[in-house]
Design an enzyme around this catalytic site. Structure first.
Site, mmCIF file in Angstrom:
data_model
loop_
_atom_site.group_PDB
_atom_site.id
_atom_site.type_symbol
_atom_site.label_atom_id
_atom_site.label_comp_id
_atom_site.label_asym_id
_atom_site.label_seq_id
_atom_site.Cartn_x
_atom_site.Cartn_y
_atom_site.Cartn_z
ATOM 1 N N LYS A 13 32.305 -27.858 -25.878
ATOM 2 C CA LYS A 13 32.073 -29.123 -26.642
ATOM 3 C C LYS A 13 33.155 -29.663 -27.569
ATOM 4 O O LYS A 13 34.104 -28.852 -27.665
ATOM 5 C CB LYS A 13 30.810 -29.158 -27.383
ATOM 6 N N SER A 22 28.576 -32.253 -19.058
ATOM 7 C CA SER A 22 28.559 -32.649 -20.475
ATOM 8 C C SER A 22 29.921 -33.121 -20.987
ATOM 9 O O SER A 22 29.725 -33.885 -21.946
ATOM 10 C CB SER A 22 28.221 -31.305 -21.257
#
Length: 154
Positions: free
Chosen positions: A84, A41
Site C-alpha cells: 500500500k 488494490s
C-alpha cells in the site's frame, strides 16, 4: 580417496554452504529483497504479477515519507502481506475508518491506502497500521521487463 579426505572436504563444503546461507539471510532480512505483487488494490500503479524490489533500511530507520509504497504484514491477518501507499504519518489528520469521521494518526503508526480506492482493503477499514508491521519500502518494479521503473520520488 580416504575416509578422512571425504570428511574434510564435506566439512569444508558445509562451511561454505552455511556461510552463504547466513549472508543471504542477512541481505534479505536487513537490506532488501524481491516481492511478487498480487491483487488489484494498487492498480494502475502496480498490477498482479509485477515483481518489485524493496529495501528494508528506510523502515528500520523510521525514515518513511508520505507517498512511499510499502510492504507490510496485514494487521488483520499476519500470514498475509500487503502492498500500500503511505497517505498519513503520525500526527496527520486523515479521513477515518467507518463509522468515525476524521482522526489523527497516532505516534508509531502510519495510514496506508491502496491506489485503487474502490477495490482496496486498507486503513480506511482497519485503521492506522503500526510501523513495526512494515517490512520494506518499494524502490522499483523489475518485472515485466518492458515496465521497469523507479517507484520512489527521490
Amino acid at each position: 580417496m580416504s575416509y578422512k579426505t571425504i570428511v574434510r572436504k564435506s566439512s569444508a563444503l558445509m562451511g561454505y554452504v552455511i556461510q552463504t546461507a547466513c549472508i543471504t539471510h542477512c541481505v534479505i532480512e536487513y537490506v532488501g529483497d524481491f516481492v511478487l505483487c498480487t491483487g488489484p488494490s494498487m492498480e494502475p500503479t502496480l498490477e498482479t504479477n509485477n515483481i518489485l524490489f524493496t529495501e528494508h533500511i528506510t523502515p528500520r530507520l523510521q525514515r518513511l515519507r508520505r507517498g512511499d509504497i510499502v510492504t507490510a504484514k496485514c494487521p488483520t491477518d499476519p500470514k498475509q502481506n500487503i502492498c500500500k501507499r503511505i497517505t498519513g504519518l503520525p500526527g496527520d489528520k486523515v479521513k477515518g475508518y467507518l463509522p468515525r469521521g476524521s482522526q489523527v494518526v497516532p505516534r508509531g503508526h502510519v495510514w496506508l491506502e491502496g491506489d485503487n480506492s474502490d477495490n482496496s482493503k486498507d486503513s480506511r477499514m482497519y485503521g492506522p497500521v503500526p510501523q513495526g508491521l512494515i517490512r520494506g519500502r518499494v524502490v522499483c518494479r523489475v518485472w515485466p521487463l518492458h515496465r521497469i521503473s523507479s517507484l520512489t520520488d527521490y
